[in-house]
Structures are given as structure tokens and as C-alpha cells.
Design a protein around this motif. Structure first.
Motif, short mmCIF file in Angstrom:
data_model
loop_
_atom_site.label_atom_id
_atom_site.label_comp_id
_atom_site.label_asym_id
_atom_site.label_seq_id
_atom_site.Cartn_x
_atom_site.Cartn_y
_atom_site.Cartn_z
N SER A 17 0.88 -1.18 0.00
CA SER A 17 0.00 0.00 0.00
C SER A 17 0.91 1.22 0.00
O SER A 17 1.13 1.86 1.03
CB SER A 17 -0.91 -0.04 1.24
OG SER A 17 -1.76 1.06 1.24
N THR A 56 4.33 0.28 3.38
CA THR A 56 3.81 1.59 3.00
C THR A 56 4.94 2.61 3.09
O THR A 56 5.93 2.39 3.79
CB THR A 56 2.59 1.97 3.88
OG1 THR A 56 1.95 3.11 3.32
CG2 THR A 56 2.99 2.26 5.31
N HIS A 120 -2.35 -3.03 -3.61
CA HIS A 120 -3.55 -2.20 -3.62
C HIS A 120 -3.25 -0.87 -4.32
O HIS A 120 -2.34 -0.16 -3.91
CB HIS A 120 -4.02 -1.92 -2.18
CG HIS A 120 -4.50 -3.16 -1.48
ND1 HIS A 120 -5.81 -3.56 -1.52
CD2 HIS A 120 -3.82 -4.10 -0.79
CE1 HIS A 120 -5.94 -4.70 -0.85
NE2 HIS A 120 -4.74 -5.04 -0.39
#
Ligand code: UDP
Length: 431
Positions: A17, A56, A120
Motif C-alpha cells: 500500500s 507503505t 492495492h
């Protein structure tokens, strides 16, 4: 879940992500439904015994290299570019650094540390594609939104998604082993607009946290928010950006007053959420519109709310409006309904799935003020209809759950692992 699926269940998944963290508060900037999706599904994957590591980008030097989101779910903060938020336009330039960070993190582990990559949004898909090749594991990708779809439904004054995204998204669609679509409509967009192999596309509905979002004492919630007990309360919840069209609700509310459907003293309109995307350039635009429409006295703006406080807002409202120009699903619609509040939503993207037209809410075609005022006006005048839709809303929302989403993801992971195994060259052993 059957035995074969158990056999192919991954032990550890790398979830990518890049541009937003599941640790961030959704409802402003880049944090929204994707963050909720990642947070809700990874917790449940871990509860099924699948260890998850979410990668992330580190947006601050204060962030620890690794944080725990929930038991069995780690968030790894990857250094890629400056320790500050970057715009989506700036992020493609950091994908190489981010990929290096992910590959180095894996290289520090035992070989075969991750069994699967789930990316994602397209930026993460670009990273996942390389990681998949390097590690020899399947890549499962969820787009969440698609540039070609977004560009076909732009709000007035909104900026089109750039070519770099359209091209990058196409590459990810071509490279992924499995594509997860939120709805059959999105699955069709992946095959029709991006030429995705239909065998690779799986439709899995997102869920809703039914423990947090549930019906309750509307009067008490109104009192807690300082709202008059007998008022007509309309609410918008989400990132304030042109694509979400909060102005449509504002204009329709002004029209309700102009038509005399509701008295000024009996109307309240709540906007919950922070500026985002191109809205960041004009965070005050909605307030300015309220001034121009002469409705500031009935409008209230609230900053992004956390779960239980957000549930209170949903319950305090008579109707939640989701007027988006495009919405790949629309978690807000589901959450509001789970709280027993009917939703008036634009008939776009995944919203016709999230809202059962005439049973849990009302779908409106287009964004004309008159049409929205008509739809809201009917509900304003007919409390019995609102109550019936509210009951239907709870029933409809309960047909979705994050547990079901996670079970379907596990099945998708198992399929992806089986397909990869089949594609590996067989080693003939001579005896
Ligand atoms: N949200 C929140 N607090 C807020 C506003 C929104 O936590 O003040 C959450 C909301 O609960 C929902 C998500 O942000 O789960 C928004 O998801 P949605 O699919 O509606 O829109 P997206 O942001 O993905 O475009």
C-alpha cells in the motif's frame, strides 16, 4: 473452506500500500476506503493464521521502521523519498526506491519468507509485479479505482488522471496473476477497458464493520452532536473532493429550503471529512458555496471522525447522501445503512450494489440539483418511508461482511497459488 484451499493457504502475505497507510485516519487526503479495506482484511487474514506484512511509504521520520497494526499484522515503513507526504503525481518517481526497500526487507529474511503479494492501487501494483518476479510467488492486485473509468466521469473542474497512471495501470492488469474487482461492474471494466483475461478477474464485495456500525438510539446521538431532536438531518461523509460531489447535497439542501419543503429552523446538513485530491487546492470551496447559497446557518462541517463517532453521525442523520461522480464501491453507503440510515446515492459505479434501490435507499441518475432535491424531498416529507428504508438498509448492509470478504480473498489466494504451481516447469526425476 475446503481442504484443498487450506493446503494452498499462504503462510505469509506481503501487502503493498505504497501511497497510504492502514494506520492513517481515513476521510481526508489520500486515506479512505482503501485504508479501511486493508486494515479490516489483514486483521482477519491474521486471525486465520496468515501472517501479514503491509509495506507503505514512510511519510515522517518519527515513524518506526515496523509497527503492529494488530496481532499478526505488521506495517513496514519504507523509506522512499523525503519524510513528508508526496502528491500522487510525485509518487511514481519514488517507485524504484520503494521497490528497493521492499526487496531489501525480504532479503534480510529466510528464503521464501512471503508466499504471495497483494498490491492495492496501481502504484503498489508496479512494485508488486517486480517483487512477484523476484520471489516466484503470485501477485494478486486490487485496483480500487481505475483511471479510465474516473476520466470518463470527471466532475466539472476536476483534473483528469495522467497518462502515466493509465499506462502503469494497464501494465499491472497485464502482469497480475489475479485481479480482485469490488463489483461485477468493475470486473467488466477490467475486461472491457483494459483487456484483462476474464479468468484472472474475481469479484469480491467489500464488507462493513457490523460491530461498529449498528443501529442505536438516534435521539441520544442527536443530542450528543447538539442537533435539534425534530430536525431533518442530511449528512455527507467522506473525503471532500470534486469526485465525491458534496456540492450536490449543498445545492439540493438549498433547493429544499427554496421549495419550502422544510423550514430553515428544521434543517441541518452535516459534512464530515477533510479535503483531498484536487479539493486540497481549495479546501474552503464548500464553505464558500454555502455562503453563496445562503445556507451557512444550517450547515456544519466536522473533521474526519473515528469509527464510533462516525457511527453516531450516521445514526443522527435521517438520510446520508453519496452523490459521487464515480465510486468503485462506496463503503460510506454501506456503513450508513448498517446504522439504519437510508442512503440517497448517485447511480454510478458500485453504488447500485452498495444501495438496494427502493429497499435500502434511493438511487438518483445524474447530478442535477432538481433531481436530488426531488429524491431528498420525498424522504423529507415521508418519515414512514424513511423508517421503512432504514429497516431495509440494515438488512441490506448485513448481507456484507469483512469476514466474507476475507474468506473470498483466501480462496483467491489459493487459486493464484494453484495456478502458479501449474505453470511451473515439471522436473522429471529419473529412477
Ligand atoms: N471515513 C472515516 N472517517 C470520516 C470519513 C470517512 O473513517 O470522517 C472512512 C469511512 O468509514 C469509509 C472510508 O473512510 O470506510 C471511505 O470509503 P469510501 O469507499 O466511502 O470512499 P473512498 O475514500 O474509498 O473514496
Amino acid at each position: 473452506m475446503n481442504g484443498v484451499t487450506q493446503l494452498h493457504r499462504p503462510r505469509r502475505v506481503a501487502v503493498l500500500s505504497v501511497h497510504t497507510s492502514p494506520l492513517e485516519q481515513p476521510g481526508t487526503g489520500d486515506a479512505g476506503g482503501l485504508n479501511v479495506y486493508v486494515s479490516q482484511t489483514t486483521r482477519r487474514l491474521a486471525a486465520h493464521g496468515v501472517a501479514v506484512e503491509v509495506f507503505t511509504r514512510a511519510t515522517s521520520s518519527d515513524l518506526p521502521p515496523v509497527a503492529e497494526l494488530a496481532p499478526g499484522v505488521l506495517v513496514r515503513h519504507v523509506t522512499a523519498g523525503p519524510y513528508e507526504p508526496l502528491t500522487r503525481a510525485e509518487l511514481p518517481g519514488q517507485l524504484c526506491a520503494f521497490t528497493a526497500g521492499v526487496l531489501r526487507a525480504e532479503a534480510r529474511q529466510e528464503p521464501g519468507h512471503y508466499d504471495l503479494v497483494h498490491s492495492h492501487y496501481w502504484l503498489s501494483g508496479q512494485v508488486g509485479w517486480l517483487a512477484r518476479d523476484r520471489w516466484g510467488v503470485p501477485l494478486v492486485h486490487t485496483a480500487h479505482t481505475l483511471a479510465k473509468v474516473k476520466n470518463a466521469a470527471l466532475a466539472e473542474g476536476d483534473t483528469p488522471e495522467p497518462r502515466v497512471r493509465v499506462i502503469g495501470e494497464q501494465q499491472v492488469v497485464d502482469e497480475a496473476d489475479q485481479l480482485i474487482a469490488n463489483t461485477a461492474v468493475e470486473a467488466g471494466q477490467l475486461t472491457d477497458l483494459y483487456g484483462a483475461d476474464p479468468d484472472k478477474v474475481r469479484t469480491i464485495a467489500p464488507g462493513v464493520d457490523l460491530d461498529c456500525f449498528r443501529p442505536g438510539d438516534r435521539a441520544a446521538d442527536r443530542a450528543a452532536l447538539g442537533l435539534p431532536a425534530g430536525a431533518l438531518v442530511l449528512a455527507f461523509v467522506g473525503r471532500v473532493q470534486p469526485l465525491k460531489a458534496p456540492d450536490v447535497l449543498l445545492r439540493a439542501a438549498a433547493e429544499l429550503l427554496a421549495r419550502g419543503v422544510v423550514a430553515r429552523s428544521e434543517l441541518r446538513v452535516l459534512f464530515v471529512g477533510g479535503p483531498s485530491g484536487t479539493g486540497l487546492e481549495q479546501p474552503a470551496a464548500l464553505q464558500e458555496l454555502a455562503v453563496a447559497l445562503g445556507v451557512t446557518d444550517v450547515v456544519r462541517f466536522l473533521p474526519p471522525q473515528v469509527g464510533p463517532d462516525l457511527a453516531r453521525v450516521y445514526r443522527a442523520a435521517d438520510v446520508v447522501a453519496v452523490p459521487s461522480h464515480n465510486e468503485s464501491f462506496g463503503l460510506v453507503a454501506l456503513e450508513a445503512q448498517a446504522c439504519g440510515t437510508p442512503v440517497v446515492a448517485a447511480a454510478v459505479g458500485g453504488l447500485p450494489v452498495a444501495v438496494a434501490d427502493g429497499r435500502s435507499g434511493v438511487l438518483v441518475r445524474g447530478h442535477a440539483t432538481a433531481d436530488w432535491a426531488d429524491a431528498l424531498g420525498v424522504l423529507a416529507r415521508e418519515p414512514r418511508r424513511r423508517a421503512a428504508l432504514g429497516e431495509g438498509a440494515v438488512r441490506h448492509a448485513r448481507s456484507f461482511s469483512w469476514d466474507r470478504t476475507t474468506d473470498a480473498l483466501l480462496a483467491a489466494y489459493a487459486d493464484a497459488a494453484r495456478a502458479l504451481r501449474r505453470s511451473l516447469p515439471r522436473v522429471e526425476v529419473a529412477v
